[in-house]
Design a protein around this motif. Structure first.
Motif, PDB file in Angstrom:
ATOM      1  N   TYR A 217      35.712   5.513  -2.549  1.00 12.21           N
ATOM      2  CA  TYR A 217      35.378   5.504  -1.123  1.00 12.21           C
ATOM      3  C   TYR A 217      36.605   5.834  -0.276  1.00 12.21           C
ATOM      4  O   TYR A 217      36.535   6.607   0.679  1.00 12.21           O
ATOM      5  CB  TYR A 217      34.815   4.141  -0.714  1.00 12.21           C
ATOM      6  CG  TYR A 217      33.321   4.017  -0.899  1.00 12.21           C
ATOM      7  CD1 TYR A 217      32.438   4.821  -0.187  1.00 12.21           C
ATOM      8  CD2 TYR A 217      32.782   3.086  -1.793  1.00 12.21           C
ATOM      9  CE1 TYR A 217      31.067   4.707  -0.363  1.00 12.21           C
ATOM     10  CE2 TYR A 217      31.419   2.960  -1.973  1.00 12.21           C
ATOM     11  CZ  TYR A 217      30.559   3.783  -1.254  1.00 12.21           C
ATOM     12  OH  TYR A 217      29.200   3.675  -1.431  1.00 12.21           O
ATOM     13  N   THR A 221      36.972   9.329   1.754  1.00  9.38           N
ATOM     14  CA  THR A 221      37.168   9.223   3.206  1.00  9.38           C
ATOM     15  C   THR A 221      38.349  10.089   3.638  1.00  9.38           C
ATOM     16  O   THR A 221      38.259  10.847   4.618  1.00  9.38           O
ATOM     17  CB  THR A 221      37.421   7.761   3.608  1.00  9.38           C
ATOM     18  OG1 THR A 221      36.246   6.985   3.315  1.00  9.38           O
ATOM     19  CG2 THR A 221      37.750   7.648   5.087  1.00  9.38           C
ATOM     20  N   TRP A 306      29.264   6.331   5.698  1.00 10.14           N
ATOM     21  CA  TRP A 306      28.971   5.450   4.567  1.00 10.14           C
ATOM     22  C   TRP A 306      27.772   4.555   4.849  1.00 10.14           C
ATOM     23  O   TRP A 306      27.061   4.166   3.915  1.00 10.14           O
ATOM     24  CB  TRP A 306      30.212   4.641   4.206  1.00 10.14           C
ATOM     25  CG  TRP A 306      31.351   5.498   3.749  1.00 10.14           C
ATOM     26  CD1 TRP A 306      32.645   5.423   4.162  1.00 10.14           C
ATOM     27  CD2 TRP A 306      31.301   6.569   2.804  1.00 10.14           C
ATOM     28  NE1 TRP A 306      33.414   6.386   3.535  1.00 10.14           N
ATOM     29  CE2 TRP A 306      32.617   7.101   2.695  1.00 10.14           C
ATOM     30  CE3 TRP A 306      30.298   7.144   2.038  1.00 10.14           C
ATOM     31  CZ2 TRP A 306      32.925   8.171   1.866  1.00 10.14           C
ATOM     32  CZ3 TRP A 306      30.609   8.221   1.202  1.00 10.14           C
ATOM     33  CH2 TRP A 306      31.903   8.719   1.128  1.00 10.14           C
ATOM     34  N   GLN A 309      24.916   6.695   3.844  1.00  4.63           N
ATOM     35  CA  GLN A 309      24.749   6.693   2.385  1.00  4.63           C
ATOM     36  C   GLN A 309      24.084   5.403   1.913  1.00  4.63           C
ATOM     37  O   GLN A 309      23.169   5.423   1.077  1.00  4.63           O
ATOM     38  CB  GLN A 309      26.101   6.861   1.696  1.00  4.63           C
ATOM     39  CG  GLN A 309      25.995   7.002   0.187  1.00  4.63           C
ATOM     40  CD  GLN A 309      27.305   6.715  -0.525  1.00  4.63           C
ATOM     41  OE1 GLN A 309      27.907   5.667  -0.330  1.00  4.63           O
ATOM     42  NE2 GLN A 309      27.748   7.661  -1.351  1.00  4.63           N
ATOM     43  N   VAL A 330      32.874  -0.397   3.456  1.00  2.00           N
ATOM     44  CA  VAL A 330      32.753   0.393   4.688  1.00  2.00           C
ATOM     45  C   VAL A 330      33.900   0.085   5.637  1.00  2.00           C
ATOM     46  O   VAL A 330      34.516   0.996   6.215  1.00  2.00           O
ATOM     47  CB  VAL A 330      31.393   0.116   5.368  1.00  2.00           C
ATOM     48  CG1 VAL A 330      31.323   0.819   6.724  1.00  2.00           C
ATOM     49  CG2 VAL A 330      30.244   0.572   4.483  1.00  2.00           C
ATOM     50  N   SER A 333      37.180   1.528   4.320  1.00  2.00           N
ATOM     51  CA  SER A 333      37.175   2.985   4.461  1.00  2.00           C
ATOM     52  C   SER A 333      37.445   3.379   5.908  1.00  2.00           C
ATOM     53  O   SER A 333      38.188   4.340   6.181  1.00  2.00           O
ATOM     54  CB  SER A 333      35.829   3.557   4.004  1.00  2.00           C
ATOM     55  OG  SER A 333      35.594   3.306   2.636  1.00  2.00           O
TER      56      SER A 333
END
Length: 359
Positions: A217, A221, A306, A309, A330, A333
């Protein structure tokens, strides 16, 4: 490196041709990767997939030679006839030929890589670096023209359609070489994870897939946000549709290459829809927000991507991670994205302000 030459004229159509040849190279690279993943037993250097890649490079080399020759004036040394941006292209073509010969020798002596080692093989990394040099042609060309004053009337100091295309292609190539740590090709939060107390037998082994996914992640990112910041620094405003283009390059190319798994399709689709939303919102962001508060902008984009997703995962399958884990992914990130923006804006903020005051 910015190149200088007697002629700093930019030709966007010429650069677009170069970048379309770069698209050929990028698609050929992913095609070769797809073949190695889905067609076991490739034990020779001479394959249709390599033919697609090397024929694309021959076409690129021929086009580069044509560009240099057309830019030459009678009596001018050939090296001085290379347009701004194309010295790196010529170097990339030469490096690719050298790396290709070394790769053939490597395979004849040591055999064909069949797993993760193929992505980190020294000769393959040289081939990749040479392609980055070629794909960056339009960026270097536009930057040279921007600093010479030829792009000032457009409002984009050093950005052209070809340069935007180049940034997207380089993002796609980066996604290829980082596919083993891509957040778009892993089950991620759809995989079952039961936290175990410290000292529990097998705890480290059970946490390893989660650790890898968390790392993916953060790296994915960075792969998306870094080129976004590059285009923003050049254009001063978000390029229309840039987040969507970058997400498509970073997600769908790897997803197709690894074999179109249901979880990867849904995750990429969710992130792509979120990217479209991000672009719509960016079009409405006041210009003042793209100065010092820029970390909030990149963090917001990351949260959208994210979350998109995760929503897709929840709709098509299920999220099996604890809420503290997927929500923390999240947030962290977003912190990575904000950190990248903060680093990129440390110096240029004053420079932009100085430029504005002198305008």
């Amino acid at each position: 490196m910015l190149e200088t030459a007697h002629n700093t004229r930019t030709d966007n159509r010429r650069d677009l041709v170069t970048e379309f040849l770069g698209l050929w190279l990028v698609l050929a690279v992913f095609l070769d990767g797809w073949a190695h993943i889905n067609l076991p037993g490739l034990e020779t250097f001479f394959t249709p997939w390599h033919a697609a890649l090397y024929s694309g490079m021959l076409a690129t080399a021929a086009w580069t030679a044509v560009v240099i020759w057309r830019n030459r004036t009678p009596g001018q040394p050939l090296l001085q006839a290379i347009p701004p941006g194309y010295r790196g292209t010529a170097a990339g073509v030469i490096l690719f030929a050298t790396a290709g010969a070394l790769d053939l020798l490597w395979h004849e002596i040591l055999g064909i890589e069949v797993s993760l080692d193929a992505l980190v093989s020294p000769t393959h990394l040289l081939l990749g670096f040479s392609q980055f040099l070629i794909l960056g042609t339009a960026v270097r060309s536009a930057r040279a023209a921007g600093l010479s004053g030829e792009l000032k009337h457009t409002g984009n100091r050093s950005l052209t359609p070809a340069a935007i295309f180049a940034v997207v292609l380089m993002t796609g190539l980066g996604a290829f070489f980082l596919v083993y740590c891509s957040a778009f090709v892993r089950p991620g939060p759809t995989a079952l994870f039961v936290p175990a107390p410290v000292g529990t037998p097998g705890r480290i082994q059970s946490e390893l897939p989660v650790v890898i996914t968390l790392t993916s992640y953060f790296l994915t990112t960075a792969l998306i946000i870094a080129p976004f910041l590059l285009t923003l620094s050049a254009a001063r405003r978000p390029v229309r549709g840039i987040v969507t283009l970058l997400v498509v390059a970073a997600s769908w190319l790897p997803v197709v290459m690894v074999g179109l798994h249901p979880y990867s399709i849904s995750g990429a689709a969710g992130a792509t829809i979120a990217a479209v939303v991000a672009d719509v919102l960016l079009a409405r962001v006041p210009g003042a927000w793209l100065g010092r508060p820029l970390p909030a902008v990149t963090a917001g984009i990351t949260v959208l991507l994210w979350t998109g997703q995760l929503v897709a995962f929840a709709v098509t399958d299920a999220i099996r991670w604890p809420v503290s884990l997927w929500l923390g992914a999240v947030v962290l990130s977003a912190a990575v994205a904000a950190g990248l923006a903060l680093l990129s804006s440390c110096g240029p903020v004053q420079a932009r302000g100085t430029a504005a005051s002198g305008a």
